[in-house]
Design an enzyme around this catalytic site. Structure first.
Site, mmCIF file in Angstrom:
data_model
loop_
_atom_site.group_PDB
_atom_site.id
_atom_site.type_symbol
_atom_site.label_atom_id
_atom_site.label_comp_id
_atom_site.label_asym_id
_atom_site.label_seq_id
_atom_site.Cartn_x
_atom_site.Cartn_y
_atom_site.Cartn_z
ATOM 1 N N GLY A 40 13.125 -20.375 21.232
ATOM 2 C CA GLY A 40 12.760 -19.644 20.024
ATOM 3 C C GLY A 40 14.030 -19.112 19.407
ATOM 4 N N GLN A 223 17.784 -22.658 25.453
ATOM 5 C CA GLN A 223 17.999 -21.935 26.717
ATOM 6 C C GLN A 223 19.490 -21.588 26.911
ATOM 7 O OE1 GLN A 223 15.898 -25.059 26.908
ATOM 8 N NE2 GLN A 223 14.605 -23.542 25.962
HETATM 9 P P1 GDP Z 1 18.469 -17.712 20.343
HETATM 10 O O1 GDP Z 1 17.277 -18.176 21.095
HETATM 11 O O2 GDP Z 1 19.731 -17.763 21.149
HETATM 12 O O3 GDP Z 1 18.634 -18.402 19.016
HETATM 13 O O4 GDP Z 1 18.227 -16.155 20.040
HETATM 14 P P2 GDP Z 1 16.866 -15.468 19.533
HETATM 15 O O5 GDP Z 1 16.700 -15.791 18.089
HETATM 16 O O6 GDP Z 1 15.753 -15.763 20.455
HETATM 17 O O7 GDP Z 1 17.209 -13.934 19.758
HETATM 18 C C1 GDP Z 1 18.284 -13.316 19.105
HETATM 19 C C2 GDP Z 1 17.750 -12.176 18.233
HETATM 20 O O8 GDP Z 1 18.815 -11.359 17.829
HETATM 21 C C3 GDP Z 1 17.077 -12.636 16.950
HETATM 22 O O9 GDP Z 1 16.055 -11.735 16.627
HETATM 23 C C4 GDP Z 1 18.218 -12.569 15.921
HETATM 24 O O10 GDP Z 1 17.742 -12.363 14.587
HETATM 25 C C5 GDP Z 1 18.947 -11.368 16.407
HETATM 26 N N1 GDP Z 1 20.396 -11.364 16.175
HETATM 27 C C6 GDP Z 1 21.283 -12.410 16.281
HETATM 28 N N2 GDP Z 1 22.547 -11.970 16.109
HETATM 29 C C7 GDP Z 1 22.459 -10.627 15.907
HETATM 30 C C8 GDP Z 1 23.436 -9.589 15.705
HETATM 31 O O11 GDP Z 1 24.638 -9.802 15.696
HETATM 32 N N3 GDP Z 1 22.939 -8.303 15.562
HETATM 33 C C9 GDP Z 1 21.605 -8.011 15.594
HETATM 34 N N4 GDP Z 1 21.215 -6.743 15.452
HETATM 35 N N5 GDP Z 1 20.679 -8.961 15.780
HETATM 36 C C10 GDP Z 1 21.092 -10.249 15.942
HETATM 37 P P1 IMO Z 2 16.040 -19.893 23.807
HETATM 38 O O1 IMO Z 2 16.459 -21.271 23.386
HETATM 39 C C1 IMO Z 2 14.846 -17.238 27.078
HETATM 40 C C2 IMO Z 2 12.775 -19.127 30.465
HETATM 41 C C3 IMO Z 2 11.337 -18.752 30.696
HETATM 42 C C4 IMO Z 2 11.269 -18.904 32.214
HETATM 43 C C5 IMO Z 2 12.157 -20.127 32.480
HETATM 44 C C6 IMO Z 2 11.398 -21.440 32.636
HETATM 45 O O2 IMO Z 2 15.264 -19.148 22.803
HETATM 46 O O3 IMO Z 2 17.216 -19.124 24.346
HETATM 47 P P2 IMO Z 2 10.150 -23.012 30.895
HETATM 48 O O4 IMO Z 2 8.965 -22.758 30.008
HETATM 49 O O5 IMO Z 2 11.376 -23.453 30.186
HETATM 50 O O6 IMO Z 2 9.817 -23.914 32.060
HETATM 51 O O7 IMO Z 2 10.461 -21.580 31.571
HETATM 52 O O8 IMO Z 2 13.039 -20.197 31.366
HETATM 53 N N1 IMO Z 2 13.076 -19.624 29.099
HETATM 54 C C7 IMO Z 2 13.738 -18.922 28.172
HETATM 55 N N2 IMO Z 2 14.186 -17.640 28.182
HETATM 56 N N3 IMO Z 2 15.075 -18.017 25.994
HETATM 57 C C8 IMO Z 2 14.662 -19.307 25.979
HETATM 58 O O9 IMO Z 2 14.997 -20.176 25.010
HETATM 59 C C9 IMO Z 2 13.904 -19.802 27.079
HETATM 60 N N4 IMO Z 2 13.333 -20.984 27.374
HETATM 61 C C10 IMO Z 2 12.827 -20.866 28.604
HETATM 62 O O10 IMO Z 2 11.067 -17.434 30.292
HETATM 63 O O11 IMO Z 2 11.878 -17.812 32.847
HETATM 64 MG MG MG Z 3 15.447 -17.443 21.748
#
Ligand code: GDP
Ligand code: IMO
Ligand code: MG
Length: 428
Positions: A40, A223
């Site tokens: 996500g 991940q």
């Molecule tokens: P990803 O899975 O690595 O793409 O990260 P996610 O989107 O799951 O989680 C990162 C969260 O932090 C998201 O809600 C972003 O909008 C937010 N985010 C990313 N960079 C920054 C930052 O520098 N500051 C703040 N406050 N939020 C950030």
């Molecule tokens: P992004 O790309 C955080 C975690 C799950 C679980 C383990 C195995 O947003 O960083 P799965 O469904 O892949 O077999 O679950 O991996 N997990 C993540 N945790 N960010 C993710 O993706 C994840 N994708 C899987 O919570 O512990």
């Molecule tokens: Mg994520």
């Protein structure tokens, strides 16, 4: 023109989506190479929030060709839901390319994921329940269904029969569930074939030709390193290669063609699901990080576990991935702390570990050895250059750089596309 891998250095959700999106206007192809809709990635553009799961984040930049590589596992119904939702918001997925060799997450993979977790009880992994592990298990077990199989009903039927043979024994005899029929599965998958056909391509060929023509490619990992099936906290990991090597096997581009490997790290840490996590906080500081950082899963909405920055993990990630650059995100979240703890080593039953313990049991017993850095109180969300940051924030970064094994090239100071302190050009 470079080929750049962008990956997570911790346990996911470091802000990879934002990092990729920021390169968007300057890149030609963005390639997802591992995982599936367990990912996500949140991107915020002009205050509008986009959550991407299967599609790479670069899709939000006009002119970029998004590619779903052979290393990805695809839940086709989710893919179309995501395309429809984006197109309803005016984002075109017309240029999307999907590898004909990528594997399909069939409905039975989701079923098996859920029943296995339930059966594991206290030993569960805490998966996202999206069928990721069972789909990769079938791939390795050589009973997977690939995208290209959808275009030949006879072959598809044979392969589904092969895949369901053992699974139905397991579902019925061990898990007390109903058997899944070949007919219902084939019908479900065939239903997507015609809509999918225009997107399907020999993506390794396309990507290598793009490199030959001097195009810029970004490989966006799902991940992260500590969730990687080989290098993470096994068995509390996902089932794919989320590290730099995965960018090659998951896309069909050789390692000699990769110019840069960019690791994304939060200025603290989070984890979703089960498994060891040495700097995890169980007190009000942990709750403060969760609330201030908005640490709730993009995919499942679960509250993320939270903790301080872990330099042992950072050094391990630098090493495993051969990082050239580090992007530190969410520095703004730490504003207002008097002292900021940073783990520099572990204590394992009285023994000091400066590097990641090789033994799983040691890692489960690891306690952080902290250094305490001075915090800052000024709002840093408007900073765009290092010198805009308060001196203690600069010192925090300098110290992270010294203990993390990689130079810091950008720093996130807010969720918006523009909220970044740029230090070194990631595409230069
Ligand atoms: P990803 O899975 O690595 O793409 O990260 P996610 O989107 O799951 O989680 C990162 C969260 O932090 C998201 O809600 C972003 O909008 C937010 N985010 C990313 N960079 C920054 C930052 O520098 N500051 C703040 N406050 N939020 C950030
Ligand atoms: P992004 O790309 C955080 C975690 C799950 C679980 C383990 C195995 O947003 O960083 P799965 O469904 O892949 O077999 O679950 O991996 N997990 C993540 N945790 N960010 C993710 O993706 C994840 N994708 C899987 O919570 O512990
Ligand atoms: Mg994520």
């Amino acid at each position: 023109m470079p080929a750049v891998v962008v990956l997570g250095t911790q346990w996911g959700d470091e802000g990879k989506g934002k990092a990729t999106d920021q390169l968007g206007s300057r890149i030609d192809y963005v390639v997802k190479f591992n995982g599936g809709n367990n990912a996500g990635h949140t991107v915020v553009i002009d205050g509008e929030k986009y959550a991407l799961h299967l599609l790479p984040s670069g899709i939000l930049s006009p002119g970029v060709t998004p590619v779903i590589g052979n290393g990805v596992v695809i839940d086709i119904s989710v893919l179309f839901e995501e395309i429809d939702a984006l197109e309803a918001r005016g984002v075109s997925a017309e240029r999307l390319l999907v590898s004909s060799a990528a594997h399909v997450i069939a409905p039975y993979h989701r079923t098996v994921d859920k029943v296995t977790e339930r059966f594991l009880g206290k030993r569960k992994i805490g998966t996202t329940g999206r069928g990721i592990g069972p789909a990769y298990a079938d791939k390795i077990n050589r009973v997977g269904i690939r995208i290209q199989d959808l275009f030949d009903e006879k072959i598809l039927r044979q392969k589904v029969e092969g895949a369901l043979d053992q699974k139905n024994h397991l579902l019925v005899k061990v898990y007390n569930r109903r058997a899944i029929t070949v007919d219902e599965t084939v019908e479900d998958l065939l239903g997507y074939a015609e809509r999918l056909r225009p997107y399907v391509a020999d993506t390794p060929l396309v990507l290598n030709q793009a490199l030959d023509a001097g195009r810029t490619l970004v490989f966006e990992a799902g991940q992260a390193t500590m969730l990687d099936v080989d290098h993470g906290t096994y068995p509390f990991v996902t089932s794919s290669s989320a590290t730099a090597g995965g960018a090659c096997t998951g896309s069909g581009v050789g390692p000699t063609r990769i110019d840069r490997v960019v690791g994304v790290a939060k200025a603290y840490t989070t984890r979703v699901g089960e498994g060891p996590y040495p700097t995890e906080l169980f007190d009000e500081d942990g709750e403060w990080l969760r609330q201030t950082g908005g640490e709730f899963g993009t995919t499942t909405g679960r509250p993320r576990r939270t903790g301080w920055y872990d330099a042992v993990v950072a050094r391990y990630s630098s090493r495993i991935n051969g990082l050239t650059d580090l992007v530190v995100t969410k520095l703004d979240v730490l504003t207002g702390r008097d002292k900021i703890p940073v783990a520099v080593a572990y204590d394992v039953d009285g023994r000091r570990f400066d590097e990641m313990p090789d033994d799983q049991s040691d890692y489960h017993h690891a306690k952080p050895v902290y250094e305490y850095l001075d915090g800052w109180t000024e709002d840093i969300s408007g900073a765009r250059e290092l010198s805009d940051l308060p001196v203690n924030a600069q010192r925090y970064l300098t110290h992270l750089e010294e203990i993390s094994g990689c130079r810091i090239s950008a720093v996130g100071v807010g969720p918006g596309r523009e909220a970044t302190v740029a230090i070194h050009d990631l595409l230069g």
